[in-house]
Write an enzyme that holds these catalytic residues in place. Sequence first.
Site, PDB file in Angstrom:
ATOM      1  N   PHE A 136       0.855  -1.191   0.000  1.00  0.00           N
ATOM      2  CA  PHE A 136       0.000   0.000   0.000  1.00  0.00           C
ATOM      3  C   PHE A 136       0.890   1.241   0.000  1.00  0.00           C
ATOM      4  O   PHE A 136       0.525   2.262   0.578  1.00  0.00           O
ATOM      5  CB  PHE A 136      -0.866   0.023   1.271  1.00  0.00           C
ATOM      6  CG  PHE A 136      -1.862  -1.099   1.361  1.00  0.00           C
ATOM      7  CD1 PHE A 136      -2.667  -1.420   0.272  1.00  0.00           C
ATOM      8  CD2 PHE A 136      -2.017  -1.831   2.529  1.00  0.00           C
ATOM      9  CE1 PHE A 136      -3.599  -2.456   0.354  1.00  0.00           C
ATOM     10  CE2 PHE A 136      -2.948  -2.858   2.626  1.00  0.00           C
ATOM     11  CZ  PHE A 136      -3.741  -3.170   1.529  1.00  0.00           C
ATOM     12  N   CYS A 138       4.077   1.952  -2.450  1.00  0.00           N
ATOM     13  CA  CYS A 138       5.123   2.307  -3.427  1.00  0.00           C
ATOM     14  C   CYS A 138       4.895   3.748  -3.886  1.00  0.00           C
ATOM     15  O   CYS A 138       3.830   4.068  -4.406  1.00  0.00           O
ATOM     16  CB  CYS A 138       5.072   1.356  -4.617  1.00  0.00           C
ATOM     17  SG  CYS A 138       6.246   1.813  -5.888  1.00  0.00           S
ATOM     18  N   CYS A 345      42.007  14.133  24.136  1.00  0.00           N
ATOM     19  CA  CYS A 345      41.762  15.296  23.270  1.00  0.00           C
ATOM     20  C   CYS A 345      42.931  15.503  22.298  1.00  0.00           C
ATOM     21  O   CYS A 345      44.093  15.415  22.689  1.00  0.00           O
ATOM     22  CB  CYS A 345      41.596  16.532  24.156  1.00  0.00           C
ATOM     23  SG  CYS A 345      41.425  18.061  23.241  1.00  0.00           S
ATOM     24  N   CYS A 381      23.840  20.754  26.952  1.00  0.00           N
ATOM     25  CA  CYS A 381      23.128  20.303  25.741  1.00  0.00           C
ATOM     26  C   CYS A 381      23.830  19.139  25.036  1.00  0.00           C
ATOM     27  O   CYS A 381      23.224  18.404  24.278  1.00  0.00           O
ATOM     28  CB  CYS A 381      22.969  21.464  24.768  1.00  0.00           C
ATOM     29  SG  CYS A 381      24.530  22.038  24.055  1.00  0.00           S
ATOM     30  N   CYS A 384      28.828  19.636  22.128  1.00  0.00           N
ATOM     31  CA  CYS A 384      30.278  19.398  22.090  1.00  0.00           C
ATOM     32  C   CYS A 384      30.565  17.899  21.973  1.00  0.00           C
ATOM     33  O   CYS A 384      31.394  17.461  21.169  1.00  0.00           O
ATOM     34  CB  CYS A 384      30.951  19.977  23.326  1.00  0.00           C
ATOM     35  SG  CYS A 384      30.174  19.469  24.864  1.00  0.00           S
TER      36      CYS A 384
HETATM   37  S1  SF4 Z   1      36.351  18.342  19.945  1.00  0.00           S
HETATM   38 FE1  SF4 Z   1      37.228  19.352  21.705  1.00  0.00          FE
HETATM   39  S2  SF4 Z   1      37.544  17.732  23.204  1.00  0.00           S
HETATM   40 FE2  SF4 Z   1      37.216  16.752  21.226  1.00  0.00          FE
HETATM   41  S3  SF4 Z   1      39.263  16.465  20.431  1.00  0.00           S
HETATM   42 FE3  SF4 Z   1      38.537  18.379  19.588  1.00  0.00          FE
HETATM   43  S4  SF4 Z   1      39.253  19.913  21.067  1.00  0.00           S
HETATM   44 FE4  SF4 Z   1      39.440  17.946  22.073  1.00  0.00          FE
HETATM   45  S1  SF4 Z   2      29.963  23.005  26.692  1.00  0.00           S
HETATM   46 FE1  SF4 Z   2      28.954  21.425  25.516  1.00  0.00          FE
HETATM   47  S2  SF4 Z   2      27.205  20.889  26.780  1.00  0.00           S
HETATM   48 FE2  SF4 Z   2      27.925  22.829  27.540  1.00  0.00          FE
HETATM   49  S3  SF4 Z   2      26.711  24.330  26.410  1.00  0.00           S
HETATM   50 FE3  SF4 Z   2      28.602  24.028  25.277  1.00  0.00          FE
HETATM   51  S4  SF4 Z   2      28.094  22.511  23.746  1.00  0.00           S
HETATM   52 FE4  SF4 Z   2      26.507  22.429  25.314  1.00  0.00          FE
END
Ligand code: SF4
Ligand code: SF4
Length: 417
Positions: A136, A138, A345, A381, A384
């Site tokens: 039902f 495609c 890192c 959040c 990162c």
């Molecule tokens: S994103 Fe930030 S924590 Fe991760 S490797 Fe790069 S500098 Fe280091």
């Molecule tokens: S450090 Fe990371 S978790 Fe904190 S506000 Fe910045 S992006 Fe978001």
Amino acid sequence: MGIKKDLSIDYLGVKCENPFFLSSSPVGSNYEMVAKAFETGWGGVFYKTIGIFVADECSPRFDHVKKEGMPWLGFKNMEQISDKPTEVNFENMYKLKKAYPEKIMVASIMGSNEDEWRKLAKMCDEVGVDLIEGNFSCPQMTSHAMGSDVGSNPDLVRAYSKAVAETTKIPFIAKMTPNITDMTIPAIAAMEGGAKGISAINTIKSITNIDLDNMTGMPVVNGKSSISGYSGAAVKPVALRFIAQMLQHEKLKNVPMSGIGGIETWRDCLEFLLLGCRNLQVTTSVMQYGYRVVEDMSNGLMHWMDERGYDKLDDFIGMALGNVIPAEDLNRDFKILPDFNDKKCVGCGRCYISCYDAGHQAIDWNTEKRRPELNDKCVGCHLCLNVCPVANCITPGEVKWKDGRQEVEIAMKKDYE
Ligand code: SF4
Ligand code: SF4
Ligand SMILES: Cc1cc2nc3c(=O)[nH]c(=O)nc-3n(C[C@H](O)[C@H](O)[C@H](O)COP(=O)(O)O)c2cc1C
């Protein structure tokens, strides 16, 4: 010796040696292909959709979406149903069932009116397939009486499901289109019509890329293109969402569900099972890598089961479903600060840039050490964490409770592969 576990499953009263099935498409469209797939380890096949209408295909008919050197994130096809004569397809299914009685043969059918649905169902009965799936969904059938236009019309879904259920005792599975807001509506209509199971999803209507030479979409067919079906890894989140919504609905919670959409690895298989699917279907990853993907699926799943101490699929099917809850019911009393591992890192600075330009400017950059340093503006959040190219370099760290909120024990993900 590799780890062996019982992957067999009861699906609509049919005993399947494993839940891995080819979904209806060119990957299961003739005798030789299906025979090879069975011998590679697939538990069954949803044979390429058969209609009274025989497709007259266009060329070329495929395109894919890529990003940063990663091809096939998403795949587009402009294929219709089978381009082989109806009788030839039924004969192939008959011979395959004879040669591989333990493997499960599912006929995928599509009529353009109730008579055609009945006629096709009768042919399935004569051939003795194990199950029937109603296509039902495609998105590239040109007639409004066929394909996803039918799937978004609950009255037609109910009527055609009824036509099949009245014609044969073979359990009928209704395959849903994602080109709709609420899939529970046609799914309930299918069950009211006599369907015994639901499968989801078929492909999503799409325009993948625009060709600059011809000023049209891809693929270019004599200077023109069409809106048509998108599948592969990119659609998995959409598939999981529709499946969860159906299985959480009061009227559908016990429906035997077959999960489809972007399944490539054992982990994808596991995710569909954890949401409650009892059967899994695959096309795009087979188009890219061949039938052997099933070996990774079964080995990976068996290893995971061994690690967790599970003996059979029923031990964990549906385990994640209850943890998918409405957004307003989430605990919003805390934030989890990121923890930066200076040793892992590599000093790329991506966390700093992303947090500055798109987060909350919560990272200061230590130019001397070439390392990120968290300041007190962090909202937790985890942007990162998502952009960091090094696995487990940024991980969830300290839990901070908002003022006046009650502290409770919280579950969080600790390991990011
Ligand atoms: S994103 Fe930030 S924590 Fe991760 S490797 Fe790069 S500098 Fe280091
Ligand atoms: S450090 Fe990371 S978790 Fe904190 S506000 Fe910045 S992006 Fe978001
Ligand atoms: C080339 C191609 C042809 C397809 N043909 C059919 C078909 O005949 N019948 C059908 O029900 N679905 C058809 N599909 C949809 C697939 O069965 C499946 O629902 C969809 O591709 C999502 O799964 P995937 O991400 O594993 O490919 C087709 C998909 C592709 C890519």
